[in-house]
Motif scaffolding. Structure first.
Motif, PDB file in Angstrom:
ATOM      1  N   ARG A 146     -63.523 -43.598 -47.391  1.00 56.36           N
ATOM      2  CA  ARG A 146     -63.770 -42.785 -47.234  1.00 56.36           C
ATOM      3  C   ARG A 146     -64.882 -41.679 -45.929  1.00 56.36           C
ATOM      4  O   ARG A 146     -65.385 -42.882 -45.831  1.00 56.36           O
ATOM      5  CB  ARG A 146     -64.362 -41.928 -48.702  1.00 56.36           C
ATOM      6  N   CYS A 147     -64.890 -41.087 -45.946  1.00 49.88           N
ATOM      7  CA  CYS A 147     -65.085 -40.562 -44.296  1.00 49.88           C
ATOM      8  C   CYS A 147     -65.941 -39.409 -44.906  1.00 49.88           C
ATOM      9  O   CYS A 147     -66.342 -38.416 -45.438  1.00 49.88           O
ATOM     10  CB  CYS A 147     -64.516 -40.247 -43.206  1.00 49.88           C
ATOM     11  N   ILE A 148     -67.789 -39.822 -44.739  1.00 44.73           N
ATOM     12  CA  ILE A 148     -68.416 -39.261 -45.460  1.00 44.73           C
ATOM     13  C   ILE A 148     -69.484 -37.768 -44.029  1.00 44.73           C
ATOM     14  O   ILE A 148     -70.228 -37.068 -44.149  1.00 44.73           O
ATOM     15  CB  ILE A 148     -69.685 -39.420 -45.895  1.00 44.73           C
ATOM     16  N   ARG A 149     -69.229 -38.233 -42.566  1.00 42.29           N
ATOM     17  CA  ARG A 149     -69.373 -37.659 -41.797  1.00 42.29           C
ATOM     18  C   ARG A 149     -68.032 -37.289 -40.520  1.00 42.29           C
ATOM     19  O   ARG A 149     -67.375 -38.780 -39.949  1.00 42.29           O
ATOM     20  CB  ARG A 149     -70.764 -37.395 -41.476  1.00 42.29           C
ATOM     21  N   GLY A 150     -67.375 -36.261 -40.208  1.00 41.87           N
ATOM     22  CA  GLY A 150     -66.873 -36.100 -39.211  1.00 41.87           C
ATOM     23  C   GLY A 150     -65.250 -36.305 -39.809  1.00 41.87           C
ATOM     24  O   GLY A 150     -65.796 -36.092 -40.731  1.00 41.87           O
ATOM     25  N   ARG A 151     -64.433 -36.575 -39.143  1.00 43.11           N
ATOM     26  CA  ARG A 151     -63.181 -36.956 -39.489  1.00 43.11           C
ATOM     27  C   ARG A 151     -62.466 -38.408 -38.496  1.00 43.11           C
ATOM     28  O   ARG A 151     -63.507 -38.506 -37.460  1.00 43.11           O
ATOM     29  CB  ARG A 151     -62.211 -35.995 -39.120  1.00 43.11           C
ATOM     30  N   ILE A 152     -62.080 -38.703 -39.210  1.00 44.10           N
ATOM     31  CA  ILE A 152     -60.443 -39.879 -39.570  1.00 44.10           C
ATOM     32  C   ILE A 152     -59.517 -39.779 -39.357  1.00 44.10           C
ATOM     33  O   ILE A 152     -59.074 -39.213 -40.527  1.00 44.10           O
ATOM     34  CB  ILE A 152     -61.202 -41.390 -39.379  1.00 44.10           C
ATOM     35  N   PHE A 153     -58.534 -40.461 -39.112  1.00 44.48           N
ATOM     36  CA  PHE A 153     -57.323 -41.217 -38.885  1.00 44.48           C
ATOM     37  C   PHE A 153     -57.444 -42.584 -40.001  1.00 44.48           C
ATOM     38  O   PHE A 153     -57.481 -43.400 -38.719  1.00 44.48           O
ATOM     39  CB  PHE A 153     -56.588 -40.603 -37.771  1.00 44.48           C
ATOM     40  N   ASP A 154     -57.173 -42.808 -40.728  1.00 42.93           N
ATOM     41  CA  ASP A 154     -57.270 -43.621 -41.951  1.00 42.93           C
ATOM     42  C   ASP A 154     -55.667 -44.163 -42.267  1.00 42.93           C
ATOM     43  O   ASP A 154     -54.571 -43.765 -42.281  1.00 42.93           O
ATOM     44  CB  ASP A 154     -58.081 -43.489 -42.982  1.00 42.93           C
ATOM     45  N   VAL A 155     -55.029 -46.081 -41.746  1.00 40.25           N
ATOM     46  CA  VAL A 155     -54.344 -46.184 -41.689  1.00 40.25           C
ATOM     47  C   VAL A 155     -54.385 -47.939 -42.631  1.00 40.25           C
ATOM     48  O   VAL A 155     -55.310 -48.486 -42.668  1.00 40.25           O
ATOM     49  CB  VAL A 155     -53.688 -46.836 -40.010  1.00 40.25           C
ATOM     50  N   ALA A 156     -52.785 -47.592 -43.301  1.00 42.81           N
ATOM     51  CA  ALA A 156     -53.082 -49.426 -43.644  1.00 42.81           C
ATOM     52  C   ALA A 156     -51.687 -49.766 -43.592  1.00 42.81           C
ATOM     53  O   ALA A 156     -50.793 -49.218 -43.126  1.00 42.81           O
ATOM     54  CB  ALA A 156     -53.391 -49.113 -45.800  1.00 42.81           C
ATOM     55  N   VAL A 157     -51.127 -51.131 -42.624  1.00 41.69           N
ATOM     56  CA  VAL A 157     -50.132 -51.642 -42.470  1.00 41.69           C
ATOM     57  C   VAL A 157     -49.378 -52.870 -43.716  1.00 41.69           C
ATOM     58  O   VAL A 157     -50.271 -54.027 -43.897  1.00 41.69           O
ATOM     59  CB  VAL A 157     -49.907 -52.515 -41.097  1.00 41.69           C
ATOM     60  N   ASP A 158     -48.295 -52.413 -44.271  1.00 44.02           N
ATOM     61  CA  ASP A 158     -47.819 -53.598 -44.734  1.00 44.02           C
ATOM     62  C   ASP A 158     -47.494 -54.717 -43.857  1.00 44.02           C
ATOM     63  O   ASP A 158     -47.380 -55.144 -43.008  1.00 44.02           O
ATOM     64  CB  ASP A 158     -46.561 -53.325 -45.689  1.00 44.02           C
ATOM     65  N   ILE A 159     -48.526 -56.091 -44.942  1.00 45.27           N
ATOM     66  CA  ILE A 159     -48.698 -57.729 -44.193  1.00 45.27           C
ATOM     67  C   ILE A 159     -48.245 -58.446 -45.092  1.00 45.27           C
ATOM     68  O   ILE A 159     -48.864 -59.407 -44.369  1.00 45.27           O
ATOM     69  CB  ILE A 159     -49.768 -57.704 -42.780  1.00 45.27           C
ATOM     70  N   ARG A 160     -47.586 -58.304 -46.356  1.00 39.72           N
ATOM     71  CA  ARG A 160     -46.479 -58.817 -47.351  1.00 39.72           C
ATOM     72  C   ARG A 160     -45.703 -59.631 -46.936  1.00 39.72           C
ATOM     73  O   ARG A 160     -44.402 -58.896 -46.266  1.00 39.72           O
ATOM     74  CB  ARG A 160     -46.810 -58.116 -48.655  1.00 39.72           C
ATOM     75  N   LYS A 161     -45.609 -61.266 -47.026  1.00 44.47           N
ATOM     76  CA  LYS A 161     -45.048 -61.498 -46.158  1.00 44.47           C
ATOM     77  C   LYS A 161     -43.261 -61.481 -47.563  1.00 44.47           C
ATOM     78  O   LYS A 161     -43.452 -61.042 -48.166  1.00 44.47           O
ATOM     79  CB  LYS A 161     -44.758 -63.765 -46.018  1.00 44.47           C
ATOM     80  N   GLY A 162     -42.571 -61.151 -46.779  1.00 36.91           N
ATOM     81  CA  GLY A 162     -40.495 -61.222 -47.899  1.00 36.91           C
ATOM     82  C   GLY A 162     -41.020 -59.071 -48.469  1.00 36.91           C
ATOM     83  O   GLY A 162     -40.304 -58.933 -48.754  1.00 36.91           O
ATOM     84  N   SER A 163     -42.041 -58.630 -48.044  1.00 37.07           N
ATOM     85  CA  SER A 163     -41.856 -56.728 -48.239  1.00 37.07           C
ATOM     86  C   SER A 163     -40.704 -56.757 -47.303  1.00 37.07           C
ATOM     87  O   SER A 163     -40.696 -56.811 -46.154  1.00 37.07           O
ATOM     88  CB  SER A 163     -43.159 -56.737 -47.894  1.00 37.07           C
ATOM     89  N   PRO A 164     -39.744 -55.120 -48.029  1.00 31.48           N
ATOM     90  CA  PRO A 164     -38.987 -54.579 -47.606  1.00 31.48           C
ATOM     91  C   PRO A 164     -39.728 -53.632 -46.909  1.00 31.48           C
ATOM     92  O   PRO A 164     -39.505 -53.545 -45.700  1.00 31.48           O
ATOM     93  CB  PRO A 164     -38.248 -54.077 -48.715  1.00 31.48           C
ATOM     94  N   THR A 165     -41.030 -54.108 -47.052  1.00 29.52           N
ATOM     95  CA  THR A 165     -41.808 -52.881 -46.154  1.00 29.52           C
ATOM     96  C   THR A 165     -43.085 -53.468 -45.367  1.00 29.52           C
ATOM     97  O   THR A 165     -43.482 -52.672 -44.566  1.00 29.52           O
ATOM     98  CB  THR A 165     -42.338 -51.332 -46.688  1.00 29.52           C
ATOM     99  N   TYR A 166     -42.649 -54.396 -44.939  1.00 27.96           N
ATOM    100  CA  TYR A 166     -43.275 -55.502 -43.463  1.00 27.96           C
ATOM    101  C   TYR A 166     -43.395 -54.817 -42.185  1.00 27.96           C
ATOM    102  O   TYR A 166     -42.471 -54.092 -42.044  1.00 27.96           O
ATOM    103  CB  TYR A 166     -42.603 -56.694 -43.749  1.00 27.96           C
ATOM    104  N   GLY A 167     -44.381 -54.504 -41.856  1.00 26.95           N
ATOM    105  CA  GLY A 167     -44.825 -53.700 -40.479  1.00 26.95           C
ATOM    106  C   GLY A 167     -44.941 -52.466 -40.888  1.00 26.95           C
ATOM    107  O   GLY A 167     -45.395 -52.105 -39.246  1.00 26.95           O
ATOM    108  N   HIS A 168     -44.128 -51.894 -42.114  1.00 25.25           N
ATOM    109  CA  HIS A 168     -44.715 -50.485 -42.275  1.00 25.25           C
ATOM    110  C   HIS A 168     -46.009 -50.079 -42.488  1.00 25.25           C
ATOM    111  O   HIS A 168     -47.267 -50.823 -42.547  1.00 25.25           O
ATOM    112  CB  HIS A 168     -43.716 -50.026 -43.318  1.00 25.25           C
TER     113      HIS A 168
END
Length: 187
Positions: free
Chosen positions: A69-91
């Motif tokens: 969480r951001c407690i001061r200001g603003r951020i753009f927060d991201v998560a990238v799928d890096i699970r081997k064999g995932s159909p959404t790998y790299g998404h």
């Protein structure tokens, strides 16, 4: 079945004095499928706007679930799928977290995490399900995944020396297994 990465929109109860919110409640998070135990809290300050931290993770057996969480200001927060064999790998998925909106992002083990500040003097706190383990510290380059970072034209992000030399996603050999839950956009 819940998406592995979740945007948590905490309810704020306000009056003339301000507001109150529950940041974490084990029973409520369990209903969302989040059952990890948090053992470490981290807090960062990023002074310049467009500071980019990431994309980071810890490898097994010291992987970390994170609640950010951001407690001061603003951020753009991201998560990238890096699970081997995932159909959404790299998404990836991303959301704006701010002191004003109070949103949090849950990022499970098997996802790289990063954020970029959208204004000066941003403070970010996050809970982790395991302690920091330097021998398991990992990352991938911020610009190797196709993330639509909200950088103004002609602006380069502020990066640490470590983040400038991370391997690309194409060079990364993932140690994370796929758990059968594909990454889904936020509802």
């Amino acid at each position: 079945m819940h998406s592995p990465v979740q945007l948590i929109r905490s309810k704020r109860h306000g009056d003339t004095r301000g507001w109150f919110t529950e940041v974490y409640s084990e029973p409520k998070f369990t209903t969302l499928g989040i059952t990890c135990t948090f053992v470490q809290d981290n807090h960062s300050l990023s002074v310049p706007a467009f500071t980019l931290r990431g994309l980071h993770f810890q490898t097994p057996p010291k992987g970390q679930d994170k609640l950010v969480r951001c407690i001061r200001g603003r951020i753009f927060d991201v998560a990238v799928d890096i699970r081997k064999g995932s159909p959404t790998y790299g998404h990836w998925v991303g959301a704006e977290l701010s002191a004003e909106n109070g949103h949090q992002l849950f990022i499970p083990i098997g996802f790289a995490h990063g954020f970029m500040t959208l204004e000066p003097d941003c403070e970010v706190t996050y809970k982790c399900s395991d302690i920091y383990a330097p021998d398991h510290d990992g990352g991938i380059r911020w610009d190797s995944v196709g993330i639509d970072w909200p950088l103004p034209d002609g602006t380069a992000p502020e990066l640490s020396a470590k983040d400038k030399v991370q391997p690309t996603l194409a060079e990364f050999d993932s140690p994370f297994p796929y758990d059968g839950r594909p990454l889904a956009p936020f509802a």
